[in-house]
Design an enzyme around this catalytic site. Structure first.
Site: not given
Ligand code: XIL
Length: 352
Positions: A149, A264
């Site tokens: 991220e 994910e």
């Protein structure tokens, strides 16, 4: 129970191979895409059925929290590999591989790290962490989410990276430094930059893909070790996948010799229809769209969901439904029954 007692009891459990389940797990045929799931360490110990479905369906596992700083680094001087070792033992016992998640992320940082100040101190802390953690599992964890991220929430102009401890102290070069440190610690590992919100239709998603491409181009120009981009794939079920946008993004990465994987996957369903059958169909459709869009350019090296059963999912922490019905973001329901999402993944993984 005090934590120390708990650790000892559970270690004893792991040591006696109580995490083993019947050998239902067949080795993956070599040409299929490996499927895997994030795993919760507490449920792994407590829930036999959970272990059984993991062993039955997965060729890969990744700790949902067990290798994050807040778990591994209780203090500056201590490393705690209890959770990582426990999951790796389970993987070994059941013929699976384990991925590493994650080395550099703004989230899940222990409080003591907020006192790290200055470029030198930050690089020293980063070096110690990456060398020790990746080194601990050298040759045993074949793929790491090194950077998680890193893209700004709404990237614009020069502000395309998310502020974090590392950016603030080391500048943009922190990404390259982290990748090089990971490559030093395990030269064989697949090194991954992992990112969310890069797959749907709209300017927000397009900007985020472009910012990530900019990062990867820079790294490639500098000869940094970057092997793959991870689509986290926390899909918001109400949005369409940008199939063209995803395919051209993956093609541009492929042209730089950078692979992709899905790390994910889950489908956030708080705004999807109440009817479960209908909801499950939309969810499976989104998953198929994403996997097809990626594969049209370059098949993913792996597909992992962020949990395997609706019983254990992070989704309701942030995305509960207004109608009070339970979320259904994962491939198996709360009773471990297969849902269309699992069929979609399996179909896809087998045909690749
Ligand atoms: C989440 C876990 O699922 C939660 O249990 C935990 O409380 C917070 O972190 N992106 C990531 C994951 O990269 O590490 C996050 O995992 C979910 C979003």
């Amino acid at each position: 129970m005090r934590r120390r007692d708990f650790v000892q009891v559970s270690l004893a459990v792991a040591a006696h191979a109580a995490l083993q389940v019947p050998a239902t797990h067949a080795a993956a045929p070599s040409r299929r895409i490996p499927y895997g799931s994030a795993v919760r360490g507490d449920a792994l110990v407590d829930d036999y059925d959970y272990r059984t479905v993991l062993a039955e369906h997965c060729q890969l596992v990744v700790p949902e929290g067990g290798l994050k700083w807040v778990v591994v680094r209780p203090s500056e001087d201590r490393f705690d590999f209890y959770e990582g070792d426990k999951l790796l033992a389970f993987a070994d016992q059941n013929g699976m591989k384990m991925r590493g998640h994650t080395l550099i992320w703004h989230g899940a940082m222990p409080d003591w790290t907020s006192s790290i100040r200055g470029a030198e101190a930050a690089e020293k802390a980063m070096t110690k962490h990456i060398h020790t953690v990746v080194g601990q599992y050298k040759g045993r964890i074949p793929s790491w989410d090194v950077i998680n991220e890193a893209i700004a929430e709404d990237p614009r102009g020069s502000d395309y990276l998310r502020p974090n401890l590392w950016l603030e102290n080391m500048g943009k070069g922190y990404i390259e430094t982290a990748l090089r440190l990971a490559a030093e610690a395990d030269p064989q590992a697949q090194l991954v930059i992992n990112e969310y919100d890069i797959e749907c239709v709209g300017e927000y998603y397009e900007n985020r893909r472009n910012a990530l491409l900019r990062v990867v181009h820079d790294l490639r120009d500098r000869g940094a070790p970057i092997h793959a981009v991870g689509f986290q794939g926390h899909l918001k079920g109400q949005y369409e996948i940008d199939k063209e946008g995803v395919s051209s993004f993956v093609a541009e990465l492929k042209a730089m010799d950078v692979d992709v994987l899905v790390t994910e996957l889950d489908v956030i369903d708080n705004l999807l229809p109440a009817d479960e059958k209908e909801r499950d169909q939309v969810i499976a459709g989104r998953v198929t769209d994403l996997l097809e869009a990626i594969s049209d350019a370059n098949p993913p090296t792996a597909i992992l969901t962020w949990g395997i059963t609706d019983r254990y999912t992070w989704v309701p922490t942030w995305f509960t439904r207004d109608d009070g019905r339970l979320n259904r973001p994962l491939p198996l329901d709360r009773d471990y029954k297969t849902k269309p999402m699992m069929d979609a993944i399996k179909r896809f993984a087998a045909r690749a």
